[in-house]
Design a protein around this motif. Structure first.
Motif, PDB file in Angstrom:
ATOM      1  N   THR A  71       0.843  -1.198   0.000  1.00  0.00           N
ATOM      2  CA  THR A  71       0.000   0.000   0.000  1.00  0.00           C
ATOM      3  C   THR A  71       0.876   1.244   0.000  1.00  0.00           C
ATOM      4  O   THR A  71       2.012   1.218   0.463  1.00  0.00           O
ATOM      5  N   GLU A  72       0.346   2.345  -0.526  1.00  0.00           N
ATOM      6  CA  GLU A  72       1.141   3.568  -0.611  1.00  0.00           C
ATOM      7  C   GLU A  72       1.368   4.182   0.767  1.00  0.00           C
ATOM      8  O   GLU A  72       2.421   4.759   1.038  1.00  0.00           O
ATOM      9  N   GLU A  73       0.382   4.107   1.630  1.00  0.00           N
ATOM     10  CA  GLU A  73       0.552   4.643   2.979  1.00  0.00           C
ATOM     11  C   GLU A  73      -0.472   4.023   3.914  1.00  0.00           C
ATOM     12  O   GLU A  73      -1.480   3.461   3.481  1.00  0.00           O
TER      13      GLU A  73
END
Length: 211
Positions: A71-73
């Motif tokens: 996931t990106e963040e």
């Protein structure tokens, strides 16, 4: 000097309210009672007991973080920091996993204040000990291999020189204080560790390579 002793509390509103704290409120006690109670806790809250939980702690971390890979963040506190300490405390005290999150939420609600608003102080503070009352009463009748049972059954010499075990209410307060203080402080430690490691990737790499 008596205005700056632990037994008057560690929060301004508590100090001003001049609250009488019941025995076993470890962080708001002074010697000789604090020395006795702290010594008892160190006898039962051992590195061996914590080390025995390490595999379960690692499993919980993996279970929490593995779904987030790629996931990106994500929010480190929401996904791990707020959960991890109470899970470990729950394991130590023998609280069933399905109850641990509700115990965490209850403890957190009692420690939370609104920005700019003074803490509301009860003249007879329980610090949420009723949350643990059912577990303590169950352990009195059903001893197990956990910290709660040891707190109830370990003999010690109190500040009057009497050899005894903790009363039910003292053990209840012990449990409440350890759970609340341990959960709050460790959550912040996890957040701070995440921040510092993000700012120092070289140190993070070293940690990954040699835990």
């Amino acid at each position: 000097a008596k205005r700056f002793i632990s037994s008057r509390g560690g929060i301004l509103e508590l100090i001003k309210a001049d609250v009488e704290f019941p025995p076993g409120t470890l962080i708001f006690e002074d010697p000789p009672a604090h020395t006795v109670h702290r010594s008892l806790l160190s006898r039962v809250f051992t590195p061996r007991r914590v080390a025995a939980l390490e595999p379960k702690m690692r499993e919980f971390c993996a279970r929490s973080l593995d779904p987030l890979a790629g996931t990106e963040e994500f929010d480190l506190i929401a996904e791990l920091g707020a959960q991890m300490p109470m899970r470990v405390i729950g394991m130590l005290f023998g609280i069933p996993e399905e109850d641990q999150d509700s115990v965490r939420q209850s403890a957190d609600a009692r420690l939370r204040t609104e920005a700019g608003t003074p803490m509301e102080v009860d003249t007879n503070p329980t610090f949420g000990s009723e949350t643990f009352a059912e577990y303590i009463d169950w352990r009195i009748e059903h001893p197990s291999d956990d910290l709660m049972t040891e707190l109830l059954h370990t003999e010690f010499e109190d500040e009057t020189g009497t050899t005894r075990t903790l009363t039910r209410d003292e053990a209840l307060l012990y449990t409440t204080v350890v759970a609340g203080a341990g959960s709050e402080t460790t959550t912040r430690l996890i957040g701070w560790a995440g921040k510092v490691l993000a700012e120092h990737p070289d140190q993070r790499r070293e940690l990954v390579e040699d835990r």
